[in-house]
Design a protein around this motif. Structure first.
Motif, PDB file in Angstrom:
ATOM      1  N   PRO A  23     -19.367   4.691  14.623  1.00 29.67           N
ATOM      2  CA  PRO A  23     -19.194   3.354  15.196  1.00 29.67           C
ATOM      3  C   PRO A  23     -17.831   2.770  14.841  1.00 29.67           C
ATOM      4  O   PRO A  23     -17.524   2.538  13.672  1.00 29.67           O
ATOM      5  N   GLY A  24     -17.007   2.534  15.856  1.00 30.73           N
ATOM      6  CA  GLY A  24     -15.668   2.028  15.625  1.00 30.73           C
ATOM      7  C   GLY A  24     -15.651   0.636  15.024  1.00 30.73           C
ATOM      8  O   GLY A  24     -14.825   0.321  14.166  1.00 30.73           O
ATOM      9  N   SER A  25     -16.573  -0.230  15.475  1.00 34.17           N
ATOM     10  CA  SER A  25     -16.601  -1.603  14.974  1.00 34.17           C
ATOM     11  C   SER A  25     -16.935  -1.634  13.489  1.00 34.17           C
ATOM     12  O   SER A  25     -16.372  -2.426  12.719  1.00 34.17           O
ATOM     13  N   SER A  26     -17.839  -0.772  13.060  1.00 32.19           N
ATOM     14  CA  SER A  26     -18.212  -0.725  11.647  1.00 32.19           C
ATOM     15  C   SER A  26     -17.044  -0.259  10.792  1.00 32.19           C
ATOM     16  O   SER A  26     -16.773  -0.805   9.721  1.00 32.19           O
ATOM     17  N   LEU A  27     -16.336   0.751  11.295  1.00 35.81           N
ATOM     18  CA  LEU A  27     -15.182   1.259  10.563  1.00 35.81           C
ATOM     19  C   LEU A  27     -14.107   0.195  10.450  1.00 35.81           C
ATOM     20  O   LEU A  27     -13.529  -0.024   9.371  1.00 35.81           O
ATOM     21  N   LEU A  28     -13.828  -0.508  11.554  1.00 33.67           N
ATOM     22  CA  LEU A  28     -12.800  -1.547  11.552  1.00 33.67           C
ATOM     23  C   LEU A  28     -13.192  -2.690  10.618  1.00 33.67           C
ATOM     24  O   LEU A  28     -12.368  -3.201   9.860  1.00 33.67           O
ATOM     25  N   GLY A  29     -14.461  -3.091  10.677  1.00 32.04           N
ATOM     26  CA  GLY A  29     -14.918  -4.174   9.821  1.00 32.04           C
ATOM     27  C   GLY A  29     -14.802  -3.834   8.346  1.00 32.04           C
ATOM     28  O   GLY A  29     -14.433  -4.674   7.525  1.00 32.04           O
ATOM     29  N   THR A  30     -15.112  -2.589   8.020  1.00 29.72           N
ATOM     30  CA  THR A  30     -15.001  -2.147   6.629  1.00 29.72           C
ATOM     31  C   THR A  30     -13.547  -2.147   6.184  1.00 29.72           C
ATOM     32  O   THR A  30     -13.222  -2.574   5.065  1.00 29.72           O
ATOM     33  N   LEU A  31     -12.660  -1.693   7.063  1.00 30.19           N
ATOM     34  CA  LEU A  31     -11.235  -1.661   6.730  1.00 30.19           C
ATOM     35  C   LEU A  31     -10.669  -3.067   6.527  1.00 30.19           C
ATOM     36  O   LEU A  31      -9.745  -3.258   5.738  1.00 30.19           O
ATOM     37  N   VAL A  32     -11.232  -4.042   7.234  1.00 30.71           N
ATOM     38  CA  VAL A  32     -10.782  -5.432   7.073  1.00 30.71           C
ATOM     39  C   VAL A  32     -11.144  -5.954   5.684  1.00 30.71           C
ATOM     40  O   VAL A  32     -10.370  -6.682   5.048  1.00 30.71           O
ATOM     41  N   GLN A  33     -12.324  -5.583   5.201  1.00 34.43           N
ATOM     42  CA  GLN A  33     -12.793  -6.097   3.917  1.00 34.43           C
ATOM     43  C   GLN A  33     -12.079  -5.467   2.724  1.00 34.43           C
ATOM     44  O   GLN A  33     -11.887  -6.122   1.695  1.00 34.43           O
ATOM     45  N   ILE A  34     -11.690  -4.217   2.854  1.00 33.56           N
ATOM     46  CA  ILE A  34     -11.136  -3.494   1.713  1.00 33.56           C
ATOM     47  C   ILE A  34      -9.915  -4.175   1.094  1.00 33.56           C
ATOM     48  O   ILE A  34      -9.877  -4.390  -0.129  1.00 33.56           O
ATOM     49  N   PRO A  35      -8.878  -4.563   1.882  1.00 32.64           N
ATOM     50  CA  PRO A  35      -7.705  -5.203   1.255  1.00 32.64           C
ATOM     51  C   PRO A  35      -8.052  -6.497   0.529  1.00 32.64           C
ATOM     52  O   PRO A  35      -7.488  -6.787  -0.532  1.00 32.64           O
ATOM     53  N   ILE A  36      -8.994  -7.257   1.085  1.00 32.94           N
ATOM     54  CA  ILE A  36      -9.381  -8.527   0.459  1.00 32.94           C
ATOM     55  C   ILE A  36     -10.012  -8.278  -0.899  1.00 32.94           C
ATOM     56  O   ILE A  36      -9.663  -8.916  -1.904  1.00 32.94           O
ATOM     57  N   MET A  37     -10.952  -7.341  -0.955  1.00 28.71           N
ATOM     58  CA  MET A  37     -11.646  -7.076  -2.209  1.00 28.71           C
ATOM     59  C   MET A  37     -10.722  -6.407  -3.229  1.00 28.71           C
ATOM     60  O   MET A  37     -10.839  -6.653  -4.436  1.00 28.71           O
ATOM     61  N   VAL A  38      -9.784  -5.578  -2.761  1.00 26.36           N
ATOM     62  CA  VAL A  38      -8.829  -4.954  -3.685  1.00 26.36           C
ATOM     63  C   VAL A  38      -7.893  -6.014  -4.260  1.00 26.36           C
ATOM     64  O   VAL A  38      -7.575  -5.996  -5.460  1.00 26.36           O
ATOM     65  N   ALA A  39      -7.446  -6.948  -3.419  1.00 24.78           N
ATOM     66  CA  ALA A  39      -6.591  -8.035  -3.899  1.00 24.78           C
ATOM     67  C   ALA A  39      -7.329  -8.894  -4.914  1.00 24.78           C
ATOM     68  O   ALA A  39      -6.770  -9.285  -5.952  1.00 24.78           O
ATOM     69  N   LEU A  40      -8.603  -9.191  -4.632  1.00 22.35           N
ATOM     70  CA  LEU A  40      -9.403  -9.979  -5.567  1.00 22.35           C
ATOM     71  C   LEU A  40      -9.597  -9.220  -6.875  1.00 22.35           C
ATOM     72  O   LEU A  40      -9.513  -9.811  -7.964  1.00 22.35           O
ATOM     73  N   TYR A  41      -9.835  -7.928  -6.778  1.00 20.09           N
ATOM     74  CA  TYR A  41      -9.991  -7.106  -7.990  1.00 20.09           C
ATOM     75  C   TYR A  41      -8.724  -7.156  -8.839  1.00 20.09           C
ATOM     76  O   TYR A  41      -8.793  -7.289 -10.074  1.00 20.09           O
ATOM     77  N   SER A  42      -7.568  -7.061  -8.189  1.00 25.43           N
ATOM     78  CA  SER A  42      -6.291  -7.114  -8.923  1.00 25.43           C
ATOM     79  C   SER A  42      -6.117  -8.468  -9.604  1.00 25.43           C
ATOM     80  O   SER A  42      -5.681  -8.543 -10.766  1.00 25.43           O
TER      81      SER A  42
END
Length: 210
Positions: free
Chosen positions: A97-116
């Motif tokens: 599912p392309g939408s699921s992949l795109l949605g997951t990719l959107v969340q990753i930078p946010i959570m990585v930035a918050l983790y940092s």
């Protein structure tokens, strides 16, 4: 790179801003900012979970035909792939599912930035409930967060899933190993995220049963 550092800096300063309202506890600031970030992403996470569930149901529906294809062309991997693509196309099911992949990719930078940002804030050190210094690991917090994460994994894994125990125990073991060596501030971030995950799974299950 400068933009990324600005994003991390904004999140870090937000943590320190909430620290002032939490009687000087950086742990409180980490918990509040993590909770707000996860709540902001919750609508997207719910949509992705629903899409993943619908896709899983569609794949299960055609599973007998998939098994038949693998059995019929077991000595021809190319033919298996070709017939599998044809089956998915005919049934209107996406292989990925392309939408699921795109949605997951959107969340990753946010959570990585918050983790940092959390790691930087935690390095300052502070008391949080029973934790004397959140810049150091805390075994009680590690066990608590591991248990919450295991509960979230168990709730989110269908009972019919093969090797269900492994899908629950392995992530729990990784969580325990990682957090036992990380600052307790990171454990607070991890724990709040896991709690939101549990709430999300329970809300989805309740809606599905309604």
């Amino acid at each position: 790179m400068a933009f990324w550092e600005q994003v991390v800096g904004i999140l870090r300063e937000a943590i320190f801003a909430y620290t002032l309202n939490g009687h000087g506890s950086v742990g409180t600031g980490i918990a509040v900012v993590t909770l707000l970030a996860r709540l902001a992403l919750l609508p997207l996470a719910v949509r992705l979970a629903r899409a993943a569930s619908a896709h899983q149901a569609a794949v299960q529906r055609i599973q007998p035909e998939l098994d038949a294809i693998r059995s019929r062309f077991k000595n021809d991997p190319v033919k298996v792939a070709e017939e599998t693509r044809r089956l998915f196309r005919r049934e209107g099911v996406s292989i990925l599912p392309g939408s699921s992949l795109l949605g997951t990719l959107v969340q990753i930078p946010i959570m990585v930035a918050l983790y940092s940002a959390v790691r930087q804030a935690a390095s300052v050190g502070s008391r949080f409930f029973w934790i004397a210094d959140i810049s150091r690991p805390d075994r009680v917090l590690t066990v608590l967060v591991t248990a919450i994460g295991a509960a979230a994994a168990a709730l989110g894994t269908p009972p019919s899933t093969q090797h269900r125990v492994v899908t629950v125990v392995l992530p729990a073991a990784v969580t325990f190993f990682a957090l036992s060596r990380m600052a307790a501030g990171v454990g607070i971030y991890w724990g709040v995220s896991s709690v939101v995950g549990v709430v999300q799974v329970l809300a989805l299950r309740r809606k599905a049963e309604a």
